[in-house]
Design an enzyme around this catalytic site. Structure first.
Site, PDB file in Angstrom:
ATOM      1  N   PHE A   1      42.587 109.193 -96.477  1.00 54.05           N
ATOM      2  CA  PHE A   1      42.364 108.323 -95.327  1.00 54.05           C
ATOM      3  C   PHE A   1      42.625 109.136 -94.065  1.00 54.05           C
ATOM      4  O   PHE A   1      43.255 110.196 -94.121  1.00 54.05           O
ATOM      5  CB  PHE A   1      43.321 107.124 -95.377  1.00 54.05           C
ATOM      6  CG  PHE A   1      42.636 105.822 -95.695  1.00 54.05           C
ATOM      7  CD1 PHE A   1      41.741 105.735 -96.736  1.00 54.05           C
ATOM      8  CD2 PHE A   1      42.899 104.689 -94.942  1.00 54.05           C
ATOM      9  CE1 PHE A   1      41.110 104.532 -97.028  1.00 54.05           C
ATOM     10  CE2 PHE A   1      42.277 103.484 -95.232  1.00 54.05           C
ATOM     11  CZ  PHE A   1      41.384 103.400 -96.265  1.00 54.05           C
TER      12      PHE A   1
ATOM     13  N   GLN B   1      44.975  98.605 -81.606  1.00 55.69           N
ATOM     14  CA  GLN B   1      44.079  99.510 -82.320  1.00 55.69           C
ATOM     15  C   GLN B   1      42.657  98.947 -82.368  1.00 55.69           C
ATOM     16  O   GLN B   1      42.452  97.795 -82.728  1.00 55.69           O
ATOM     17  CB  GLN B   1      44.569  99.710 -83.740  1.00 55.69           C
ATOM     18  CG  GLN B   1      43.656 100.615 -84.553  1.00 55.69           C
ATOM     19  CD  GLN B   1      44.360 101.123 -85.799  1.00 55.69           C
ATOM     20  OE1 GLN B   1      44.492 100.405 -86.784  1.00 55.69           O
ATOM     21  NE2 GLN B   1      44.837 102.342 -85.739  1.00 55.69           N
TER      22      GLN B   1
ATOM     23  N   HIS C   1      39.320  99.501 -84.282  1.00 56.78           N
ATOM     24  CA  HIS C   1      38.837 100.160 -85.493  1.00 56.78           C
ATOM     25  C   HIS C   1      37.455 100.741 -85.207  1.00 56.78           C
ATOM     26  O   HIS C   1      36.610 100.059 -84.644  1.00 56.78           O
ATOM     27  CB  HIS C   1      38.767  99.157 -86.644  1.00 56.78           C
ATOM     28  CG  HIS C   1      38.668  99.803 -87.988  1.00 56.78           C
ATOM     29  ND1 HIS C   1      37.526 100.450 -88.404  1.00 56.78           N
ATOM     30  CD2 HIS C   1      39.570  99.921 -88.991  1.00 56.78           C
ATOM     31  CE1 HIS C   1      37.732 100.935 -89.627  1.00 56.78           C
ATOM     32  NE2 HIS C   1      38.963 100.622 -89.998  1.00 56.78           N
TER      33      HIS C   1
ATOM     34  N   LEU D   1      34.750  93.972 -90.539  1.00 53.97           N
ATOM     35  CA  LEU D   1      35.254  95.328 -90.743  1.00 53.97           C
ATOM     36  C   LEU D   1      34.514  96.092 -91.843  1.00 53.97           C
ATOM     37  O   LEU D   1      34.269  95.562 -92.914  1.00 53.97           O
ATOM     38  CB  LEU D   1      36.733  95.244 -91.122  1.00 53.97           C
ATOM     39  CG  LEU D   1      37.435  96.556 -91.453  1.00 53.97           C
ATOM     40  CD1 LEU D   1      37.568  97.416 -90.213  1.00 53.97           C
ATOM     41  CD2 LEU D   1      38.803  96.292 -92.059  1.00 53.97           C
TER      42      LEU D   1
ATOM     43  N   GLU E   1      37.691 101.986 -93.546  1.00 53.55           N
ATOM     44  CA  GLU E   1      37.835 103.422 -93.372  1.00 53.55           C
ATOM     45  C   GLU E   1      37.602 104.153 -94.691  1.00 53.55           C
ATOM     46  O   GLU E   1      37.315 105.351 -94.714  1.00 53.55           O
ATOM     47  CB  GLU E   1      39.259 103.718 -92.865  1.00 53.55           C
ATOM     48  CG  GLU E   1      39.496 105.163 -92.536  1.00 53.55           C
ATOM     49  CD  GLU E   1      40.750 105.342 -91.678  1.00 53.55           C
ATOM     50  OE1 GLU E   1      40.964 104.511 -90.781  1.00 53.55           O
ATOM     51  OE2 GLU E   1      41.493 106.290 -91.918  1.00 53.55           O
TER      52      GLU E   1
ATOM     53  N   ARG F   1      42.188 106.918 -86.003  1.00 52.75           N
ATOM     54  CA  ARG F   1      41.269 105.864 -85.573  1.00 52.75           C
ATOM     55  C   ARG F   1      41.012 105.846 -84.068  1.00 52.75           C
ATOM     56  O   ARG F   1      39.900 105.583 -83.619  1.00 52.75           O
ATOM     57  CB  ARG F   1      41.812 104.493 -85.994  1.00 52.75           C
ATOM     58  CG  ARG F   1      41.688 104.294 -87.465  1.00 52.75           C
ATOM     59  CD  ARG F   1      42.259 102.977 -87.906  1.00 52.75           C
ATOM     60  NE  ARG F   1      42.002 102.810 -89.337  1.00 52.75           N
ATOM     61  CZ  ARG F   1      42.429 101.790 -90.053  1.00 52.75           C
ATOM     62  NH1 ARG F   1      43.147 100.839 -89.490  1.00 52.75           N
ATOM     63  NH2 ARG F   1      42.147 101.711 -91.338  1.00 52.75           N
TER      64      ARG F   1
ATOM     65  N   HIS G   1      41.306  95.537 -83.813  1.00 55.38           N
ATOM     66  CA  HIS G   1      41.605  95.487 -85.238  1.00 55.38           C
ATOM     67  C   HIS G   1      43.063  95.174 -85.540  1.00 55.38           C
ATOM     68  O   HIS G   1      43.362  94.420 -86.456  1.00 55.38           O
ATOM     69  CB  HIS G   1      41.225  96.815 -85.878  1.00 55.38           C
ATOM     70  CG  HIS G   1      41.444  96.887 -87.349  1.00 55.38           C
ATOM     71  ND1 HIS G   1      40.866  95.984 -88.212  1.00 55.38           N
ATOM     72  CD2 HIS G   1      42.171  97.733 -88.114  1.00 55.38           C
ATOM     73  CE1 HIS G   1      41.242  96.289 -89.457  1.00 55.38           C
ATOM     74  NE2 HIS G   1      42.041  97.329 -89.421  1.00 55.38           N
TER      75      HIS G   1
ATOM     76  N   ARG H   1      48.272 103.172 -85.398  1.00 53.36           N
ATOM     77  CA  ARG H   1      48.555 103.013 -86.830  1.00 53.36           C
ATOM     78  C   ARG H   1      47.561 103.807 -87.658  1.00 53.36           C
ATOM     79  O   ARG H   1      46.358 103.744 -87.421  1.00 53.36           O
ATOM     80  CB  ARG H   1      48.463 101.545 -87.232  1.00 53.36           C
ATOM     81  CG  ARG H   1      48.660 101.324 -88.719  1.00 53.36           C
ATOM     82  CD  ARG H   1      48.647  99.866 -89.110  1.00 53.36           C
ATOM     83  NE  ARG H   1      47.363  99.231 -88.942  1.00 53.36           N
ATOM     84  CZ  ARG H   1      46.364  99.305 -89.830  1.00 53.36           C
ATOM     85  NH1 ARG H   1      46.492 100.034 -90.931  1.00 53.36           N
ATOM     86  NH2 ARG H   1      45.223  98.671 -89.602  1.00 53.36           N
TER      87      ARG H   1
END
Lengths: 612, 292
Positions: free
Chosen positions: A113, A233, A235, A245, A248, A281, A346, A381
């Site tokens: 990730f 955040q 996304h 969404l 990721e 991100r 997000h 995050r």
């Protein structure tokens, strides 16, 4: 009046985990939630759970990645607790039957990730949150934990000593959505807020309609500071039309971002020469918007995320849910064409200020999950770090609320000697309570110092009167109008790119929303399942939360993590290695700062340039 | 609180088995009340843009006199590309009538709260494109469940049935979590249970099932699928699997299913519910369990 040892508000991942932990610690627990537990927004999480499970990985690497990802605004005790506890908690989920994706030898799979130095994201297809939520609810059913579902918590029952650090929380006031009955819930040991994110403060969000920052606003009005709220955040991959969404995980598996000219811009335009699509991100979200702003976006709005080259077999194995989402909500077949994506609100890195035991500055009041700021995520995050936060800190909050000794926290909470007051910033409008009748205002509560039952009774009467006022009023403004105005202001001015002018405009509009809210009314005359009433309450909460986000964004005159400021293009560590705290004091927000804790157990995390 | 099942009788509300019937007039026209809540201003505005979508929404509220007799209200909503049934009812609520009541949350087909009866079929409002439907689009609460208000149905019976199958992983000896020792599960076994784990508890299947409509004690497709999810998971022991099969082979369990496939037809997550029920029947036979 209902009475339990521990009352958990909210039934997503953090709430369910807190309830299970409190139950295991011997407490009589009840969950009070405005949704049935399986409807919670945790179910929409796709990507996975970061946990150092394999040889070659260890918790210290996870902690390091998280500190770096946070842009050095995470508190080391919280970050290290997360990294240390995540493996056991993840395996516990496996023991509860969670259907994780598997390797050939039957062990759980892990994948890369963004921002991770090791592929440590454990996952169940691209629907990890769905499985986590259901597995946890199954355990709640197994243990016979009482759930009051479709009960909307309206307020906390908290004493009103002048210093919030002296206050105590004795329960909550909630109403049964189906019948309209308003009742008190007395908590003999503690209240755990696990109400999720405040994404509905924005117009384009991946968050559910139910994510209205209820816990944030209730804790805030009761005197608990909201911490680092400016760090929102965005996304990088949400569907343009709906905000739905796209995990990721797509980039984790090798998905590629292209601009309208077919350039792989993360590399070709130098946004992240090493990590490319798997940069953090905030980096990817800014890169996408820059492409659009410089005329290289598709339809001047979005970019393309391409996963065709991964092949049908791999996509079906690991990302099948993404195919369904792209098809159902954008009409795009991800196997034969690239998917349109753009940044969407997000996640809120900030939230209710708590320590690593989940405890706030008010005695008996806890928070866990996205509504809380421990703080683990700091300025940004990392993908895959939200779900371990839910289980690690949900469990800790539940245990502590149930009276278990889990050690003394290192993180401090509330206004104290270690804080620094904000003195510099002038606000364009006076934030805070509007109107003369503060009891009817958007943010003016507190209870009385009394015996717990008297306090609950008084709080219940207050909410019953508020409901009557809203329902008796025949004309005025409706919540939907105010909510839309608020959401537009936040999306226009407190988004990925922020300017001082814009934030000031947002604060003015938020002020207007507060004033309009004085005239709000509920048109639906029925006490049965009155969503008009519920959304009117929620809108009040959104106003409070949006204001703290904008205040934080205005005072933090630097560029850190997800918080980009046009006028300040550098991270300013000399001044800003500190948390922003907005506290509700005598009807208005006051701002103060607390230093970040960079000292971990074995080492101190030295801020470095964050390159990917 | 008092709830009531509005007319007409449930039998007339079944989902058509033939997908070609989608959008056809359902046999409930007689309870429609014309001249409902058409907002003339909004219609005019939208007509300037050329396109509105006509939705007919079921209304009922036990507390409000004008809504005690179930009726349909008409709304004309400005159409936008990509608009779903949920978008349309949200628009109608926010712009025309804030008392219009329905459950919804994630609007991405995972929370399962906005299952409605749309043009005669159980569907998730958020996952159903308006452009795929014939107008007027008729939006009703899920049949065979008591209506609380407007599109909101009482879910308690559904939850009771879900809970009746002991919907939680049961094991005798899991390894110690602190040793990070997990249970092993083969890829094949995960693949086998995968579809069954996707259930979002929307109750569309239960609502479409004729047997469930006639037998209130029938566990129903969702609960049986939940049991399948565990019974077929190799991480649970044989003894527990047998225990699960005993729950399923009871009088109101798997044998009630008459393989009409209506549950499979409406499932928004494409779970092969009927197939799962048949497989459990075969398992029960193999174990020599009771055959009702």
């Amino acid at each position: 009046m209902y009475e339990h040892d521990v009352i958990v508000v909210g039934a997503g991942g953090a709430g369910l985990r807190a309830a299970i932990a409190a139950h295991e610690a011997g407490a009589d627990v009840a969950i009070v939630s405005k949704l049935h537990p399986v409807r919670s927004h945790t179910g929409a999480a796709e990507g996975g759970i970061n946990a150092a499970l394999q040889e070659g990985d260890d918790w210290e690497l996870h902690a390091y990645d998280t500190m770096k990802g946070s842009d050095y605004l995470g508190d080391a005790p919280a970050v290290e607790t997360l990294a240390q506890d995540a493996p056991e908690e993840t395996i516990t989920l496996e023991h509860w039957g969670m259907p994780f994706s598997r390797e050939d030898d039957g062990r759980v799979s892990q994948r890369p990730f963004g921002g991770l130095s090791y592929p440590r994201t454990t996952y169940a297809g691209a629907e990890t949150g769905h499985h986590l939520l259901h597995v946890m609810y199954e355990q709640v059913v197994k243990r016979g934990i009482q759930v009051y579902d479709e009960w909307y918590v309206m307020n906390l029952a908290t004493t009103d000593e002048s210093d919030p650090n002296d206050r105590e929380c004795h329960g909550v006031v909630a109403y049964d959505v189906q019948s309209g009955q308003v009742e008190g819930f007395k908590a003999n040991q503690g209240v755990v807020l696990a109400t999720g994110g405040p994404g509905q403060a924005f117009d384009h969000t991946t968050n559910a309609v139910s994510c209205t920052g209820d816990g944030h606003a209730m804790a805030y009005r009761a005197g608990v500071p909201l911490e680092d709220m400016e760090f929102i955040q965005f996304h990088p991959t949400s569907l343009p039309s709906t905000g739905v969404l796209i995990s990721e995980g797509v980039r984790g598996e090798g998905g590629i971002l292209y601009n309208a000219k077919g350039e792989r811009f993360m590399f070709e335009h130098g946004y992240a020469n090493n990590s490319g699509e798997l940069a953090s991100r905030d980096v990817v979200a800014r890169a996408e918007l820059t492409e659009v702003n410089e005329g290289r976006g598709v339809d001047d709005e979005y970019v393309h995320l391409d996963m065709r080259h991964l092949g049908e077999e791999r996509i079906m194995d690991r990302l099948e849910n993404i195919l369904h989402l792209a098809e159902d909500f954008e009409g795009v077949d991800g196997l034969v064409e690239p998917m349109p994506v753009k940044p969407g609100q997000h996640y809120a890195m900030g939230g209710i200020e708590v320590d690593e035991n989940g405890q706030s500055c008010i005695d008996g009041l806890y928070a866990a999950g996205e509504c809380a700021c421990v703080s683990v995520h700091g300025g940004n995050r990392l993908g895959g770090n939200a779900l371990p936060e839910l289980i690690v800190f949900g469990k800790r909050a539940g245990r502590h609320a149930a009276g278990e000794d889990i050690g003394t926290a290192e993180i401090k909470t509330g206004y104290g000697d270690d804080v620094e007051d904000e003195t510099e910033t002038e606000f364009p409008v006076t934030p805070g309570a509007a109107g003369i009748d503060t009891d009817d205002g958007v943010a003016a509560d507190g209870g009385v110092t009394a015996d717990a039952e008297g306090l609950l009774d008084r709080a219940v009467e207050r909410e019953r009167a508020r409901v009557d006022r809203l329902m008796d009023k025949d004309t005025g403004v409706q919540h939907a109008e105010i909510r839309q105005k608020l959401q537009n202001a936040m999306t226009d001015y407190v988004n990925v790119f922020r300017t001082e002018d814009g934030i000031r405009k947002a604060l003015k509009i938020i002020r207007e929303c507060r004033e309009e809210y004085q005239d709000v009314y509920v048109d639906d005359p029925s006490r049965t399942f009155n969503t008009d009433l519920q959304m009117t309450y929620e809108t009040r909460n959104l106003i409070d939360v949006a204001e703290t986000i904008a205040i934080g964004a205005l005072v933090r005159n630097e560029f850190r993590g997800a918080h980009w400021r046009q006028e300040y293009q550098e991270r300013r560590d000399d001044e800003w290695l500190k948390h922003t705290l907005v506290s509700w004091t005598d009807g208005e927000p006051s701002v103060f700062y607390r230093p970040v804790i960079l000292e971990g157990q074995e080492k101190t995390y030295e801020p470095k340039e964050r390159s990917y | 609180m008092s709830t009531q099942q509005p007319e007409p009788e449930p039998e007339t509300q079944e989902a058509p088995a033939d997908p070609e019937m989608k959008g056809a007039e359902s046999p409930v026209d007689e309870r429609e009340k014309e001249g409902g809540m058409v907002d003339q201003t909004a219609v005019d505005d939208a007509e300037l843009e050329g396109e509105t979508v006509h939705i007919k929404v079921f209304r009922y509220d036990p507390e409000v006199e004008a809504k005690q007799e179930p009726r349909f209200d008409d709304f004309h909503v400005p159409f936008e590309k990509g608009m779903t049934v949920l978008d349309a009812v949200i628009y109608a609520r926010d712009e025309y009538d804030s008392s219009l009541t329905f459950r919804h949350s994630c609007r991405q087909a995972v929370c399962g709260s906005d299952a409605f009866f749309v043009n005669g079929k159980q569907r998730l409002g958020c996952k159903t494109q308006i452009s795929d439907l014939e107008q007027p689009v008729r939006v009703e609460p899920l049949p065979h469940q008591e209506v609380v208000k407007d599109l909101v149905v009482d879910m308690d019976h559904f939850y009771d049935q879900m809970h009746a199958v002991e919907p939680y992983f049961q094991d005798e000896d899991t390894p110690d979590a602190s040793d990070l020792e997990e249970q092993r599960q083969s890829r094949e076994n995960r693949e086998k249970v995968k579809m069954s784990t996707r259930c979002i508890w929307c109750a569309a299947c239960m609502s479409s099932c004729n047997i469930a409509a006639g037998d209130n004690e029938y566990l129903g497709p969702a609960a049986i699928n939940k049991a399948y999810r565990f019974a077929m998971d190799e991480r649970e022991s044989e003894a527990i699997k047998e225990h699960r099969l005993r729950i399923l082979e009871q009088e109101h369990g798997v044998w009630r299913c008459q393989t009409q496939f209506s549950c499979t037809e409406v499932c928004p997550k494409d779970i092969p519910l009927t197939e799962h029920i048949q497989e459990l029947k075969r398992e029960a036979v193999k174990k020599n369990l009771k055959f009702w």
